[in-house]
Scaffold this active site. Structure first.
Site: not given
Ligand code: ADP
Length: 166
Positions: A134, A96, A23
């Site tokens: 996460s 990803r 993130h």
């Molecule tokens: P959600 O439940 O809305 O998917 P997340 O916190 O899992 O919430 O993810 C928020 C955003 O960040 C999503 O668009 C996800 O694809 C992106 N994201 C999560 N992990 C990564 C990462 N390692 N690298 C790039 N983007 C990420």
């Protein structure tokens, strides 16, 4: 084209349960694209989370210190309504792998239908962070595995407190 008075504002919505270095990397790379970014923690009663919204916000704030063009907030209800209220013209999301694509596409198309003036902008995950989610971080931390380098120090500390009580 007219300039937006407050600059170009984007919303980065997510569960952030918890915030990871993936993130963080996405946020850092987006700073060149937008004048202001609002990192918005989704308050979703239906989804079981490890951390409360307040805890998630606090961990993000601690991980993003000294970045004055970034606001950390939370929201519930429709994302596009929240984005409009914030004066945002873009929603930032990360991809990803192909497995992210289908869900992200559906959501982007639905949001476009609901509010055509707001565009979803996708950034590809960095190679170094594309394996971080996460969910995986929680799983590894709950089993006592090493999570340094996967999450910011403030998050590492909170995960240790949660699972090891220290
Ligand atoms: P959600 O439940 O809305 O998917 P997340 O916190 O899992 O919430 O993810 C928020 C955003 O960040 C999503 O668009 C996800 O694809 C992106 N994201 C999560 N992990 C990564 C990462 N390692 N690298 C790039 N983007 C990420």
């Amino acid at each position: 084209m007219s300039e937006k008075p407050g600059g170009v504002i984007a919303i980065y919505p997510g569960s952030f349960d918890p915030f990871t270095n993936g993130h963080l990397d996405l946020i850092e790379r987006s700073t060149h694209l937008f004048d202001k970014l609002v990192v918005a923690v989704l308050h979703n009663e239906g989804k079981k989370s490890l951390f409360s919204v307040a805890e998630r916000k606090q961990m993000i704030e601690r991980s993003l210190r000294d970045r004055d063009h970034i606001e950390v907030d939370s929201f519930d209800g429709l994302l596009v309504d929240y984005a409009s209220a914030k004066g945002a013209i873009a929603i930032l999301r990360g991809i990803r792998a192909i497995s992210d694509y289908e869900y992200e596409l559906q959501m982007a198309l639905m949001n476009r239908r609901l509010q055509p003036e707001i565009e979803t902008v996708f950034l590809m995950a960095s190679e170094a962070y594309s394996f971080i989610s996460s969910r995986m971080v929680k799983e590894v931390a709950s089993l006592g595995g090493r999570i340094n380098g996967l999450v910011p120090p403030a998050v590492e500390q909170k995960l240790r407190e949660k699972f090891q009580g220290v």
